[in-house]
Design an enzyme around this catalytic site. Structure first.
Site, short mmCIF file in Angstrom:
data_model
loop_
_atom_site.label_atom_id
_atom_site.label_comp_id
_atom_site.label_asym_id
_atom_site.label_seq_id
_atom_site.Cartn_x
_atom_site.Cartn_y
_atom_site.Cartn_z
N HIS A 1 -54.01 -0.13 -18.17
CA HIS A 1 -55.26 -0.63 -17.58
C HIS A 1 -55.37 -0.21 -16.11
O HIS A 1 -55.82 -0.99 -15.26
CB HIS A 1 -55.34 -2.16 -17.70
CG HIS A 1 -55.61 -2.65 -19.10
ND1 HIS A 1 -56.87 -2.75 -19.64
CD2 HIS A 1 -54.75 -3.05 -20.07
CE1 HIS A 1 -56.79 -3.22 -20.87
NE2 HIS A 1 -55.51 -3.40 -21.17
N ASP B 1 -50.35 -5.75 -20.38
CA ASP B 1 -50.85 -5.71 -21.75
C ASP B 1 -51.34 -4.32 -22.13
O ASP B 1 -51.72 -3.52 -21.29
CB ASP B 1 -51.99 -6.72 -21.94
CG ASP B 1 -53.16 -6.45 -21.02
OD1 ASP B 1 -52.91 -6.11 -19.84
OD2 ASP B 1 -54.32 -6.57 -21.45
N GLU B 2 -51.31 -4.05 -23.40
CA GLU B 2 -51.96 -2.88 -24.03
C GLU B 2 -51.62 -1.57 -23.32
O GLU B 2 -52.48 -0.70 -23.17
CB GLU B 2 -53.48 -3.10 -24.07
CG GLU B 2 -53.87 -4.30 -24.91
CD GLU B 2 -55.36 -4.61 -24.82
OE1 GLU B 2 -55.95 -4.97 -25.87
OE2 GLU B 2 -55.94 -4.52 -23.73
N SER B 3 -50.38 -1.41 -22.94
CA SER B 3 -49.97 -0.17 -22.27
C SER B 3 -49.46 0.80 -23.34
O SER B 3 -48.28 1.16 -23.40
CB SER B 3 -48.87 -0.47 -21.24
OG SER B 3 -48.68 0.59 -20.35
N HIS B 4 -50.40 1.25 -24.18
CA HIS B 4 -50.04 1.95 -25.41
C HIS B 4 -49.46 3.34 -25.18
O HIS B 4 -48.73 3.85 -26.04
CB HIS B 4 -51.26 2.05 -26.33
CG HIS B 4 -51.82 0.73 -26.74
ND1 HIS B 4 -51.04 -0.32 -27.17
CD2 HIS B 4 -53.11 0.28 -26.77
CE1 HIS B 4 -51.81 -1.35 -27.47
NE2 HIS B 4 -53.07 -1.02 -27.23
#
Length: 530
Positions: free
Chosen positions: A258, A345-348
């Site tokens: 993000h 979060d969501e650090s894909h």
């Protein structure tokens, strides 16, 4: 049989009718529901002769007295005075360690709001204000005297952390909008405002050592609007406004994912490739290959969409951690509260080992500056430092993993607390990737029984976030949080065994009278008999 005149019969009937209709303290519609309410005979008359007596000293005592005097004066149409020598509406600071508990006692002679702490006094004032006519919401005079039914309220919160998050990164909201949000929270006894200050779409806080963050990263938002940011002085103004209302600001800088707004501002933070190029086109999220020879990175392109998971800091560069250190240091210097939120979060596209390394180092930096880290529940896959907190939003296994490490959990289940979720399929604003969340869904859950293996002792509190992918102005904010922010306020404050949907629904309908007067743009749920 003795003959009763018609006039006497009428008088007796009117007397009986009035006694039947007289409201008691138990009839009042306080949200969140107090722990204990006892009605008594009699009432207190608030009028122009009422004087607020301040007993006990503290930094905020005088302000609270003036705050209460202003509110009462608004509905009486007359000025109410404060004093430290005498009065019949008493703010009493007592000796003890129950800083958020309060007692509200009402008799024929006086009203006493007492607490060991200033926060408790302020919360007691919020309950008292709900006993006044609805016109208090717009400061409109209605009477020269107001009758308050006698009785007592003994109250304290179920959870110590009662928060709401406002995402100012996807869409930017100015200082006055944030103050409006704080005012709503204050009336419901929330005590933490989580500000989501950075994301792919925008960087919203001035960092003097890295000025391009706002010059470039703050220049846009979802949909391509002009964005915006808070100067450090504006941020301090928000922090001070919240603190005066006993709300602590929790700043969040989301990382290592993000982060596209930062990567667009400073190319050297990129991991050798432009994360926004190619990945978004196919929406295929793959870890970046750090073993490939690095090229001189280019700045990421500014991003105005809503897809997630494509950006990451270069986690193997010393410069990245210098950046994190500088950002944390400057924000900490302006934020007196105990917490700093590191996102996570969501650090894909971040390799798992690199993610763990980054989170561990970010925690150490935050700890160096005297703060406790909070992170979205993915941070539990790293090694949490003692005392740090995992904010559960989606993965129950992560919440359990945090607990097994001996760390507390902040409960924000997306299916219950995310106020950006649509109410139903017809709602014009919001998304529904987690769930449709009607008002009864937001109310009917128990934090201590939501995740197997997580009990009340493992939970620091409850937070209700508002993400703003589809939210562009104050009216949008109001529509998505009214009435759900009321539901979570009661979930966080009132013990679950005292909560009841039918009772709450009635009190919520009563609260809407004030919203109507204020022109609040609220959702008229079919679940509520408005």
């Amino acid at each position: 049989m003795r003959y009763l005149s018609p006039f006497l019969l009428i008088a007796l009937f009117l007397s009986f009718s009035c006694s039947q209709e007289q409201e008691t303290l138990n009839d009042q519609n306080i949200i969140p529901l107090p722990r204990e309410v006892k009605s008594a005979k009699g009432s207190f008359i608030v009028d122009a002769s009422t004087t607020i007596l301040i007993e006990g000293r503290g930094e905020g005592m005088d302000w609270m007295g003036e705050y209460l005097a202003d509110k009462i004066g608004g509905v009486l149409g007359s000025e109410i005075s404060t004093s430290t020598e005498g009065g019949n509406l008493i703010l009493r600071k007592t000796q003890g360690d129950q800083l958020e508990a309060y007692n509200l006692s009402i008799s024929n002679e006086e009203i006493v709001i007492s607490s060991d702490g200033e926060p408790g006094l302020f919360f007691g004032i919020q309950s008292f204000l709900q006993l006044l006519p609805d016109e208090i919401a717009v400061q409109r005079p209605v009477s020269s005297a107001i009758t308050i039914p006698a009785g007592s309220i003994n109250d304290q919160p179920e959870y110590g952390y009662r928060g709401s998050m406002l995402d100012v990164a996807r869409h930017f909201f100015d200082v006055e909008d944030v103050k409006h949000y704080i005012d709503v929270m204050a009336g419901l006894k929330y005590n933490y405002l989580h500000l989501h200050l950075s994301d792919d779409q925008g960087w919203r806080i001035e960092i003097k050592s890295w000025p391009k963050l706002t010059e470039i990263g703050g220049s846009t938002e979802v949909g391509g609007g002009e964005g915006g940011f808070y100067t450090q002085e504006e941020y301090k103004e928000i922090v001070a406004y919240a603190a005066q209302r006993y709300i602590t600001v929790v700043p969040e800088i989301d990382m290592p994912g993000h982060t596209n707004a930062a990567l667009a501002s400073y190319a050297e933070l990129n991991p050798g490739v432009n994360p926004a190029n190619g990945i978004l086109d196919s929406l295929t999220i793959v870890p970046l290959d750090y073993d490939k020879p690095k090229v001189n990175p280019e700045p990421a392109e500014l991003y105005t969409g809503i897809e997630v998971g494509f950006s990451t800091f270069a986690t193997d560069l010393d410069l990245t951690y210098q950046f994190v250190d500088d950002v944390v240091r400057e924000i900490v210097e302006m934020t007196p509260g105990p917490y700093f939120h590191i996102g996570g979060d969501e650090s894909h596209v971040t390799d798992k080992d690199d993610y763990i390394k980054f989170v561990n180092r970010a925690q150490e930096i935050v700890q160096k500056y005297g703060k406790v880290s909070i992170g979205w529940d993915e941070v539990a896959t790293a090694s949490l430092l003692p005392g740090n907190i995992a904010q559960f939003w989606g993965d129950e296994d992560n919440a359990v993993l945090a607990n097994k490490q001996g760390n507390k959990v902040l409960m924000s289940p997306a299916k219950k607390t995310y106020m950006d979720m649509q109410y139903d399929s017809t709602t014009q604003l919001g998304l529904h990737w987690a769930a449709y969340i009607e008002i009864d869904d937001a109310y009917n859950w128990d934090p201590a029984n939501y995740v197997d293996g997580i009990t009340a002792e493992d939970i620091i509190g409850v937070e209700t976030p508002l993400w703003t992918e589809t939210i562009t102005n104050r009216a949008d904010i109001q529509y998505m949080i009214f009435p759900r922010i009321y539901a979570t306020a009661e979930v966080a404050w009132t013990p679950s065994n005292q909560r009841n949907w039918e009772n709450f629904e009635g009190r919520l309908a009563n609260a809407s009278k004030r919203w109507e007067m204020q022109g609040i743009n609220y959702y008229k749920s079919p679940k509520v008999n408005w």
